[in-house]
Design an enzyme around this catalytic site. Structure first.
Site, PDB file in Angstrom:
ATOM      1  N   GLY A  14       0.416  -1.275   0.075  1.00 46.28           N
ATOM      2  CA  GLY A  14      -0.040   0.293   0.414  1.00 46.28           C
ATOM      3  C   GLY A  14       0.435   0.868   0.326  1.00 46.28           C
ATOM      4  N   GLY A  15      -0.088   2.126   0.349  1.00 46.83           N
ATOM      5  CA  GLY A  15       1.141   3.518   0.401  1.00 46.83           C
ATOM      6  C   GLY A  15       2.254   3.701   1.170  1.00 46.83           C
ATOM      7  N   PHE A 116     -11.768  19.418   6.373  1.00 49.19           N
ATOM      8  CA  PHE A 116     -11.482  18.083   7.284  1.00 49.19           C
ATOM      9  C   PHE A 116     -11.928  18.432   8.607  1.00 49.19           C
ATOM     10  CE2 PHE A 116     -11.639  13.750   5.873  1.00 49.19           C
ATOM     11  CZ  PHE A 116     -11.917  14.114   4.227  1.00 49.19           C
ATOM     12  N   ASP A 217      -2.455  -8.393   9.985  1.00 44.30           N
ATOM     13  CA  ASP A 217      -0.430  -9.691   9.910  1.00 44.30           C
ATOM     14  C   ASP A 217       0.143  -9.582  10.310  1.00 44.30           C
ATOM     15  OD1 ASP A 217      -3.189 -10.954   8.439  1.00 44.30           O
ATOM     16  OD2 ASP A 217      -1.958 -11.083   6.784  1.00 44.30           O
ATOM     17  N   GLN A 236     -10.395   3.397  16.039  1.00 45.42           N
ATOM     18  CA  GLN A 236     -11.660   4.110  15.470  1.00 45.42           C
ATOM     19  C   GLN A 236     -12.834   4.027  14.456  1.00 45.42           C
ATOM     20  OE1 GLN A 236     -10.249   7.855  12.288  1.00 45.42           O
ATOM     21  NE2 GLN A 236     -10.432   8.860  14.158  1.00 45.42           N
ATOM     22  N   HIS A 238     -15.521   5.285  12.362  1.00 48.24           N
ATOM     23  CA  HIS A 238     -15.202   6.245  11.705  1.00 48.24           C
ATOM     24  C   HIS A 238     -17.228   6.639  11.411  1.00 48.24           C
ATOM     25  CE1 HIS A 238     -16.119   9.045   7.772  1.00 48.24           C
ATOM     26  NE2 HIS A 238     -14.982   9.457   7.702  1.00 48.24           N
ATOM     27  N   LEU A 248     -17.461   3.648   3.454  1.00 49.29           N
ATOM     28  CA  LEU A 248     -16.989   4.787   4.035  1.00 49.29           C
ATOM     29  C   LEU A 248     -17.308   6.296   3.035  1.00 49.29           C
ATOM     30  CD1 LEU A 248     -15.265   5.587   6.324  1.00 49.29           C
ATOM     31  CD2 LEU A 248     -13.732   6.796   4.946  1.00 49.29           C
ATOM     32  N   THR A 250     -16.881   9.498   2.866  1.00 51.30           N
ATOM     33  CA  THR A 250     -16.338  10.885   3.546  1.00 51.30           C
ATOM     34  C   THR A 250     -16.259  11.845   4.394  1.00 51.30           C
ATOM     35  OG1 THR A 250     -14.509  12.121   2.687  1.00 51.30           O
ATOM     36  CG2 THR A 250     -16.519  11.433   1.204  1.00 51.30           C
ATOM     37  N   GLU A 251     -15.892  12.065   4.817  1.00 47.99           N
ATOM     38  CA  GLU A 251     -16.052  13.265   5.680  1.00 47.99           C
ATOM     39  C   GLU A 251     -15.684  14.125   4.930  1.00 47.99           C
ATOM     40  OE1 GLU A 251     -13.349  12.883   9.310  1.00 47.99           O
ATOM     41  OE2 GLU A 251     -13.217  14.871   9.421  1.00 47.99           O
ATOM     42  N   ARG A 282     -13.569  13.125  14.470  1.00 46.04           N
ATOM     43  CA  ARG A 282     -14.276  11.169  14.081  1.00 46.04           C
ATOM     44  C   ARG A 282     -14.411  10.528  15.664  1.00 46.04           C
ATOM     45  NH1 ARG A 282     -10.752   9.020   9.153  1.00 46.04           N
ATOM     46  NH2 ARG A 282     -11.872  10.070   7.847  1.00 46.04           N
ATOM     47  N   HIS A 363     -13.130   1.618  11.665  1.00 43.29           N
ATOM     48  CA  HIS A 363     -12.188   2.045  10.324  1.00 43.29           C
ATOM     49  C   HIS A 363     -10.889   1.980  10.692  1.00 43.29           C
ATOM     50  CE1 HIS A 363     -11.199   5.253   7.181  1.00 43.29           C
ATOM     51  NE2 HIS A 363     -11.373   5.640   7.910  1.00 43.29           N
ATOM     52  N   GLU A 394      -0.657   1.869   8.762  1.00 43.11           N
ATOM     53  CA  GLU A 394      -1.693   2.474   9.628  1.00 43.11           C
ATOM     54  C   GLU A 394      -1.328   1.172  10.632  1.00 43.11           C
ATOM     55  OE1 GLU A 394      -5.722   0.977   8.199  1.00 43.11           O
ATOM     56  OE2 GLU A 394      -6.326   0.981  10.340  1.00 43.11           O
ATOM     57  N   ARG A 405      -7.197   9.568  15.139  1.00 50.02           N
ATOM     58  CA  ARG A 405      -6.604  10.162  14.501  1.00 50.02           C
ATOM     59  C   ARG A 405      -7.747  10.893  13.773  1.00 50.02           C
ATOM     60  NH1 ARG A 405      -7.579   9.184   8.818  1.00 50.02           N
ATOM     61  NH2 ARG A 405      -7.855   7.539   9.019  1.00 50.02           N
ATOM     62  N   LEU A 411      -3.100   9.193   5.578  1.00 49.68           N
ATOM     63  CA  LEU A 411      -2.258   9.364   4.575  1.00 49.68           C
ATOM     64  C   LEU A 411      -1.130  10.016   4.031  1.00 49.68           C
ATOM     65  CD1 LEU A 411      -5.204   9.991   1.313  1.00 49.68           C
ATOM     66  CD2 LEU A 411      -3.884   7.789   2.249  1.00 49.68           C
TER      67      LEU A 411
END
Lengths: 599, 255
Positions: A14-15, A116, A217, A236, A238, A248, A250-251, A282, A363, A394, A405, A411
């Site tokens: 992932g990111g 946000f 994992d 959290q 959401h 989800l 989005t906010e 949140r 979330h 995460e 958070r 992100l």
């Protein structure tokens, strides 16, 4: 058994993993190992934006971002980490743009930003435009851009290899064991350094925004090899998941002016967060929704409230607030296309014309593998690093998110700390030799997988999973009590016992045996549920996402500490509360001192 | 309602050839996703059933498959879209044109090889702006390639394309969508190289404008249109020319 050797291994595509891979691969022979094709990673589902104080539309400063992060985290955030996050965010977002990320643009051609929850100007003032976005698919763009750059830079990938164990030789970290999902064979990866970037564990709960594959994992693999999990009681919910499905919303919907309404049509957030209302943190909004539902003010008495972004409603409230801005249906179509698509597809509801039914959804895990500011795993209250082990995103706990958070900071976290970890790994690998593998490095995990493959009990994994998800949803979600959590402890213990002694699966084969791997993932989920509940039961206060009905107040005297959870030899949980929160900003600036959190 | 799932099965460790398995599910809700039904079959009836999935809401692109003869994401098609009444029949099979590895799982490697062949990454060798900030791009220029940024690489388009079925060497619609995303990004500098790749025998001219790709796309990308724009760019001799005219048109249109 095949053995591979790389200097640096990144587990998870992932990111955080891809950002780390881009940087690690500049200085070390690097491979990314992922149980999915990297573009399937859950970063791709992040919607609203990535937080960075670029100040493209109004004045903004990294110190303000750091303040919001600390306050949003209900002062459990490590303050040195919050500043690194806020300062690093600016560079990191600019770098993403330079890598080609197609951000939405302002009329001047700069990166567009929107409001946000919890992001304010001037240390808790008015909402500020800080979320850099690409429609409502910012995470998709980040994931695609980073994957593209990895292709450009010839990063080595092992796609659909499921990492199931960490190899240690004495104290040293020397690699991982992975299942080649296609062939079913075990592979040993020998390395100087390993980074876990395996994402979250929302599948512990019944209603979640998380992918089926988010089973914690990395946290559990390291936990079983002596590394603690930190702050696992903070998970959290959401506020706005699609009713029953958990998908989800989005906010950013509220950032664009959407409001939450109860059955009476009241904008109830006015009562809970008089200043910034629907854009409160949140945890605050999720609790408000729970309380509304409990008071019988759910829509038609059901277990949901409305999120209304119809131009009629939004414009009415904008006018009331004295703002000149007005929105149109077309504007909503352009800013929130995926949200509209989800609602039309799954609910048959058109958000441009009618409100969306929503409820809080599991979330994001604030806790995880404890790390320092360079992503190195730190294994005790004195923050002693474990050389060669890293975590980012995460699954890691730096801790920038503290007890809760802020939206867009996930992100930011994975880009900023993915980058820092990758850089540090490259350096580390250049100054270190390989430690030899122990004998039979895959022996233990092979035995465990064979036990599951041929288990001859009566309980199928999905039954045990459903029981766990239900009790966690009922007893260890937005509101918690000692009594309820004790019930959860007992249930999880029974389920773990059944998992070990009474499991059965259907697929005894080798190739694409998802029956086996899902069962192994269930073992991870159960360990996480156990640690989460033990950590939550011990913390006798309410802070951020951890809300105790029997201890409703935050207790800074006793609880300005992180929770460290270690696995004992008999599979129990040992807790340590000796790790204080970093308050380095408060030492220099009064405004960062813990105080009551009001929005 | 009751649903009969007819699922194409193949286990390479046991089966010489594929066969149809039938599974009946009761208490199905009309707005259940097909993915939920596949999970119910796997969890309640036969754990050996294998398929890919992850996010379960149409974003990750894992669960592309052929459902009632059409390529779809299993998590993005609801039972009520496939039938009404007390009993619904749903047929599920792997995507066509890629080798079946097990049940609904196909070999994605050739697909990703085509993806990698089109330089699916941003190229700009100029120094970054001296002020350390972002490169500027107008909102109109950003909008020019918005549609093709949505691609999630699920392969629903490529594996619904008769030209790809006929010859797997054809780069396929998904890879062209990726090329388009960069060709029409005015910050990118490798459009000409990509157009050269697109001009090759296995490139864009294999497209016969059948529109299957557009109908199959779960992200509603106008795939055939994107392919057409790439063809046009080749004819006009590069994206430079096309961007100049289109930029002018768009600026005019935006007023």
């Amino acid at each position: 058994m095949q053995t591979h050797q790389y200097e640096a291994l990144i587990v998870g595509g992932g990111g955080a993993g891809l950002m780390a891979a881009l940087y690690a691969s500049r200085g070390a022979r690097t491979a990314v190992i992922s149980k999915l094709y990297p573009t399937r990673s859950h970063t791709g589902t992040a919607q609203g934006g990535i937080g960075a104080a670029l100040g493209n539309l109004e004045e903004d400063r990294p110190e303000w971002h750091a303040f919001d992060t600390v306050k949003g985290g209900d002062y459990l955030t490590d303050q040195d980490a919050a500043l690194v996050l806020a300062e690093g965010a600016i560079e990191a977002v600019i770098e993403l743009e330079h890598l080609g990320l197609p951000f939405d643009r302002t009329p001047e051609g700069r990166i567009s930003q929107r409001r946000f929850g919890g992001h304010t100007s001037n240390f808790g003032g008015k909402p500020v435009r800080r979320a850099c976005h690409s429609a409502d698919r910012t995470g998709h763009m980040i994931l695609q851009t980073l994957y593209q750059q990895c292709i450009k830079n010839n990063v080595t990938f092992f796609d659909e290899y499921h990492v199931v164990d960490l190899i240690r030789n004495g104290d040293a970290v020397v690699g991982v064991v992975a299942v080649n999902i296609d062939s079913g064979e075990l592979h040993v990866f020998h390395s100087k350094a390993v980074l876990f970037a395996t994402g979250g564990w929302g599948r512990v709960w019944e209603v979640t925004s998380n992918a089926h594959t988010l089973t914690g994992d990395g946290n559990v693999i390291t936990y079983r090899r002596g590394v603690p999990m930190q702050d696992m009681e903070f998970f959290q919910f959401h506020p706005t998941g699609i009713y029953k499905m958990g998908i989800l919303i989005t906010e950013g919907v509220r950032g664009e002016g959407g409001v939450l309404l109860n059955d009476r049509g009241e904008r109830f957030m006015e009562h809970y967060a008089p200043s910034i209302k629907d854009l409160a943190s949140r945890d605050v909004v999720s609790r408000a929704i729970f309380l509304e539902l409990r008071a019988g003010r759910g829509i038609k008495g059901q277990n949901y409230v409305h999120l209304d972004v119809t131009p009629e409603t939004v414009n009415r409230y904008l006018a009331e607030a004295g703002e000149s801005r007005r929105i149109t249906g077309e504007y909503i179509e352009s800013k929130l296309p995926d949200i509209l698509d989800f609602c039309r597809t799954y609910l048959g509801v058109d958000p441009v014309k009618e409100p969306m039914p929503i409820q809080p959804t599991a979330h994001y895990g604030m806790g995880g593998i404890p790390t320092d500011l360079d992503g190195r795993a730190v294994i005790d209250a004195q923050r002693t690093p474990l050389p060669g082990l890293y975590a980012a995103g995460e699954c890691a706990c730096v801790s920038v998110h503290g007890a809760n958070r802020l939206g867009t900071n996930s992100l930011t976290d994975l880009i900023v700390f993915g980058l820092r970890s990758g850089k540090h790994m490259a350096q580390y690998c250049q100054g270190t030799d390989f430690t030899p593998l122990p004998s039979n490095p895959a022996g233990e995990i092979e035995a465990e997988l064979e036990r599951i493959r041929h288990a001859s009990g009566t309980r199928k994994p999905y039954e045990l999973r459903a029981e766990m998800q239900k009790v966690m949803m009922q007893q260890v979600s937005v509101f918690r009590t000692a009594e309820g959590m004790q019930e959860a402890v007992n249930t999880i213990q029974r389920l773990q016992d059944e998992y070990r002694n009474n499991l059965v699966i259907d697929d005894h084969g080798q190739r694409f045996n998802s029956d086996l791997l899902e069962a192994w993932e269930l073992g991870c989920l159960l360990d996480i549920a156990q640690v989460t509940t033990a950590s939550a039961l011990a913390r006798e206060e309410s802070r951020g996402a951890h809300s105790r009905e029997d201890f409703p107040k935050r207790d800074d005297e006793q609880w300005m500490v992180h929770t460290l959870a270690y696995r004992t030899a008999d599979g129990g949980v040992e807790l340590n509360h000796d790790k204080p929160v970093d308050l380095s900003l408060a030492a220099k600036d009064e405004r960062f001192k813990p105080k009551e959190r009001v929005y | 309602m009751q649903v009969t799932m007819r699922i194409r099965r193949f286990n390479p460790e046991k089966d010489k050839k594929p066969y149809w398995g039938e599974y009946t599910l009761d208490n199905v809700e009309p707005n259940d996703r097909v993915l939920e039904l596949l999970h119910r079959v796997k969890w309640e009836q036969d754990g050996t059933l294998s398929f890919r999935r992850s996010c379960a809401h149409g974003v990750c692109g894992s669960d592309g498959m052929r459902i009632n003869g059409v390529n779809r994401l299993a998590c993005k098609v609801l039972v009520n879209a496939l039938g009404e009444g007390d009993h619904v029949k749903i047929q599920v099979e792997p995507m066509l044109g890629l080798q079946v590895l097990k049940d609904l799982i196909v070999d994605m490697e050739p697909f990703f090889e085509h993806y990698r062949s089109v330089m699916p990454y941003f190229v700009n060798n100029d120094p970054v702006p001296a002020d350390g900030r972002e490169r500027l791009q107008s909102a109109a220029a950003r909008a020019r390639f918005d549609d093709t940024t949505k691609c999630i690489l699920c392969a629903c388009c490529t594996t619904s394309c008769p030209s790809f079925w006929a010859d797997g060497k054809y780069v396929g619609p998904a890879a062209i969508v990726q090329a388009h995303r960069f060709i029409f990004d005015d910050r990118d500098q490798a459009a000409d190289e990509r157009l050269k790749i697109m001009r090759e025998p296995d490139g864009v001219w294999r497209c016969r404008t059948i529109f299957n790709c557009t109908s199959a796309c779960p992200r509603d990308i106008e795939v055939t249109r994107a392919i057409g724009e790439v063809k046009m760019a080749i004819r006009r001799g590069g994206r430079g020319a096309i961007q100049e005219t289109e930029g002018t048109e768009e600026a005019g249109g935006e007023g």
